[in-house]
Scaffold this active site. Structure first.
Site, PDB file in Angstrom:
ATOM      1  N   ARG A 164       0.738  -1.297  -0.078  1.00 38.93           N
ATOM      2  CA  ARG A 164       0.171  -0.029  -0.175  1.00 38.93           C
ATOM      3  C   ARG A 164       0.876   1.505  -0.020  1.00 38.93           C
ATOM      4  O   ARG A 164       0.383   2.228  -0.655  1.00 38.93           O
ATOM      5  CB  ARG A 164      -0.947   0.150   1.186  1.00 38.93           C
ATOM      6  CG  ARG A 164      -2.044  -0.944   0.975  1.00 38.93           C
ATOM      7  CD  ARG A 164      -2.990  -1.019   2.342  1.00 38.93           C
ATOM      8  NE  ARG A 164      -4.316  -1.632   1.821  1.00 38.93           N
ATOM      9  CZ  ARG A 164      -5.115  -2.017   2.883  1.00 38.93           C
ATOM     10  NH1 ARG A 164      -4.971  -2.032   4.294  1.00 38.93           N
ATOM     11  NH2 ARG A 164      -6.115  -2.910   2.369  1.00 38.93           N
ATOM     12  N   GLY A 178     -12.450  -3.753   0.616  1.00 35.76           N
ATOM     13  CA  GLY A 178     -13.876  -3.531   0.771  1.00 35.76           C
ATOM     14  C   GLY A 178     -14.253  -2.237   0.007  1.00 35.76           C
ATOM     15  O   GLY A 178     -15.696  -2.221  -0.508  1.00 35.76           O
ATOM     16  N   LYS A 213     -18.947 -16.383   1.827  1.00 42.88           N
ATOM     17  CA  LYS A 213     -20.550 -16.336   2.021  1.00 42.88           C
ATOM     18  C   LYS A 213     -21.119 -15.741   1.043  1.00 42.88           C
ATOM     19  O   LYS A 213     -20.587 -14.438   0.421  1.00 42.88           O
ATOM     20  CB  LYS A 213     -20.758 -15.837   3.381  1.00 42.88           C
ATOM     21  CG  LYS A 213     -20.115 -16.562   4.508  1.00 42.88           C
ATOM     22  CD  LYS A 213     -20.945 -16.284   5.759  1.00 42.88           C
ATOM     23  CE  LYS A 213     -20.826 -14.877   6.257  1.00 42.88           C
ATOM     24  NZ  LYS A 213     -20.936 -14.513   7.710  1.00 42.88           N
ATOM     25  N   GLY A 266      -9.813  -8.071  -0.368  1.00 39.31           N
ATOM     26  CA  GLY A 266      -8.572  -8.382   0.476  1.00 39.31           C
ATOM     27  C   GLY A 266      -7.888  -9.597   0.418  1.00 39.31           C
ATOM     28  O   GLY A 266      -6.661  -9.792   0.252  1.00 39.31           O
TER      29      GLY A 266
HETATM   30  P1  ADP Z   1     -12.159 -11.473  -0.231  1.00 41.70           P
HETATM   31  O1  ADP Z   1     -11.667 -10.966   0.827  1.00 41.70           O
HETATM   32  O2  ADP Z   1     -11.695 -11.672  -1.417  1.00 41.70           O
HETATM   33  O3  ADP Z   1     -13.696 -10.586  -0.779  1.00 41.70           O
HETATM   34  P2  ADP Z   1     -13.602 -13.391   1.132  1.00 41.70           P
HETATM   35  O4  ADP Z   1     -13.496 -12.475   2.381  1.00 41.70           O
HETATM   36  O5  ADP Z   1     -15.164 -13.226   0.625  1.00 41.70           O
HETATM   37  O6  ADP Z   1     -12.745 -12.811   0.016  1.00 41.70           O
HETATM   38  O7  ADP Z   1     -13.429 -15.024   1.225  1.00 41.70           O
HETATM   39  C1  ADP Z   1     -12.186 -15.526   1.741  1.00 41.70           C
HETATM   40  C2  ADP Z   1     -12.328 -16.397   2.633  1.00 41.70           C
HETATM   41  O8  ADP Z   1     -13.067 -17.551   2.285  1.00 41.70           O
HETATM   42  C3  ADP Z   1     -10.809 -17.238   3.034  1.00 41.70           C
HETATM   43  O9  ADP Z   1     -10.723 -16.925   4.268  1.00 41.70           O
HETATM   44  C4  ADP Z   1     -11.119 -18.778   2.741  1.00 41.70           C
HETATM   45  O10 ADP Z   1     -10.405 -19.602   3.414  1.00 41.70           O
HETATM   46  C5  ADP Z   1     -12.787 -18.642   2.960  1.00 41.70           C
HETATM   47  N1  ADP Z   1     -13.436 -19.928   1.668  1.00 41.70           N
HETATM   48  C6  ADP Z   1     -12.868 -20.186   0.729  1.00 41.70           C
HETATM   49  N2  ADP Z   1     -13.538 -21.166   0.382  1.00 41.70           N
HETATM   50  C7  ADP Z   1     -14.084 -21.782   1.672  1.00 41.70           C
HETATM   51  C8  ADP Z   1     -14.745 -23.110   1.818  1.00 41.70           C
HETATM   52  N3  ADP Z   1     -14.987 -24.117   0.959  1.00 41.70           N
HETATM   53  N4  ADP Z   1     -15.064 -23.374   2.925  1.00 41.70           N
HETATM   54  C9  ADP Z   1     -14.755 -22.538   3.971  1.00 41.70           C
HETATM   55  N5  ADP Z   1     -14.270 -21.191   3.832  1.00 41.70           N
HETATM   56  C10 ADP Z   1     -13.706 -21.092   2.489  1.00 41.70           C
HETATM   57 MG    MG Z   2     -12.008 -10.929   2.924  1.00 46.63          MG
END
Ligand code: ADP
Ligand code: MG
Length: 398
Positions: A40, A376, A200, A353
């Site tokens: 960053r 975010g 999720k 992130g």
């Molecule tokens: P980003 O920060 O890129 O938007 P998210 O925060 O939505 O992504 O998701 C990242 C998290 O999702 C990671 O910590 C990862 O371990 C978890 N994850 C991915 N696939 C699964 C799964 N099948 N079951 C449980 N957790 C998962």
């Molecule tokens: Mg995340």
């Protein structure tokens, strides 16, 4: 979208004081006060160097962490020191945000000098977007530059308040983020595909709504795929499934079918016997998940399916890891998709992130078109929300 000024629109800056909001919220080892990832800080260098080159007096401000008030653990002093190393020139530091000591430090700045103020979150007015704090900050400078895209979704004084009091412009990083993300939001070269994963569905409903309405194809992986596969009638054992989002997943699948776009769901999965890094695991198909097993990654056939789906894409947006990529045993899907994207000739934009961390882990950041520093903020922007920081810049330019 309303427009905003860029750096070149600020006029001659020789000797002028430029107050610059950066996002130096870097990961730090709080015991040793060392920076563990300076991405960053590096991302803001083009703006800082440009201002120095214009002989402006540069005053930097940022937040770091989520302190509840002044707290030496979250001081920006080590960040100022690291910045000095990167710039190869002195960076003065003052342990306050506003007040007499700050006024004195600003008065000492010569053209091309750089000063870093203390953590904006040490002041209670920051998160309250207190106009009095904004006014005091503005009084330090002649112009304001916002290069903190990662904070643009916050209606805080240093982001959304100050531009009301000073001629304001977006910095280089801010402009690049808004241009690159603006393209995938509004005007992508088609076919346009998105790959969405992560933990999720409920975190990303607004994003999914938008993507289903505008992409030419949508791949769903990661934890959220469990909910979509459940909506398709599969029994995923003890996988994390959001019972309250199954109906939403059904609606999204129907919307995609109505629009005639492809929705790519996992055709194979890595299932484990427990939610643990060393858990016994194997690859199976969605119809054969044991009732004591849980899905923690997409399988190799799914990675190959993604390669095929994306083969004609001209724009790809990726958010959300395909599995629990933090654990070696369940990282192959995410690393595989990263490789597919590194090899793709499409314009590839990554945001989020954990997604950005995954891309860095795969070592392919430089092979993609744009990897957002926004976290975010990038996701809120892509949901179509107006970001307070961007709105403030637009208003400031009349
Ligand atoms: P980003 O920060 O890129 O938007 P998210 O925060 O939505 O992504 O998701 C990242 C998290 O999702 C990671 O910590 C990862 O371990 C978890 N994850 C991915 N696939 C699964 C799964 N099948 N079951 C449980 N957790 C998962
Ligand atoms: Mg995340």
């Amino acid at each position: 979208m309303a427009s905003y000024r860029g750096l070149n629109d600020l006029g001659p800056l020789i000797g002028k004081r430029a107050l610059v909001r950066v996002d130096f919220n870097v990961p730090m080892d709080l015991q040793t006060h060392t920076i563990t990832d300076d991405t960053r800080i590096r991302a803001a260098l083009p703006t800082i160097r440009w201002l120095i080159g214009q002989s402006a007096r540069v005053i930097l401000m940022s937040h770091l962490g989520r302190p509840k008030g002044p707290d030496p653990k979250f001081s920006l002093k080590p960040v100022a020191e690291h910045l000095a190393t990167l710039l190869e020139r002195p960076v003065a530091f003052v342990g306050e945000l506003v007040g007499e000591a700050v006024n004195e430090a600003v008065a000492k700045l010569g053209p091309g000098d750089v000063l870093m103020l203390e953590n904006v979150r040490f002041h209670p007015g920051e998160t309250k977007n207190d106009p009095e704090l904004s006014r005091q900050l503005a009084s330090l400078a002649d112009v304001y530059v916002d290069d903190a895209f990662g904070s643009a979704h916050r209606a805080h004084a240093s982001v959304a308040g100050v531009p009301a009091f000073l001629p304001s412009a977006a910095g280089r990083l801010m402009e690049r983020e808004l241009t690159m993300l603006g393209e995938v939001l509004g005007n992508p070269d088609r076919p346009y595909w998105a790959i969405i994963g992560g933990a999720k569905v409920t975190d990303k409903v607004a994003l999914l709504d938008r993507l289903v309405a505008m992409t030419d194809g949508l791949v769903i992986g990661g934890g959220m795929a469990n909910t979509f596969l459940t909506a398709e009638g599969y029994d995923l054992g003890v996988s994390k499934v959001e019972a309250d989002a199954v109906a939403k997943a059904k609606t999204l699948l129907q919307q995609a079918r109505d629009r005639g776009i492809t929705i790519g769901l996992p055709v194979d999965l890595v299932v484990a016997e427990a939610f643990a890094p060393e858990a016994a695991h194997h690859v199976t198909t969605p119809d054969r998940v044991g009732n004591q097993e849980l899905a923690l990654d997409i399988g190799p056939l799914t990675v190959e399916a993604i390669r095929k789906w994306l083969s004609t894409a001209r724009t790809v947006f990726w958010n959300g890891p395909m599995g629990v990529f933090e654990w070696e045993a369940f990282s192959a899907g995410t690393m595989g998709v990263a490789r597919v994207l590194a090899e793709s000739t499409a314009k590839v934009v990554v945001g989020g992130g954990d997604s950005v961390a995954a891309v860095a882990k795969a070592g392919i950041t430089d092979r993609l078109t744009h990897v957002s520093t926004g976290g975010g903020a990038a996701l809120e922007f892509l949901e179509g929300k107006t970001l307070p920081g961007v709105l403030a810049l637009a208003k400031s330019s009349g």
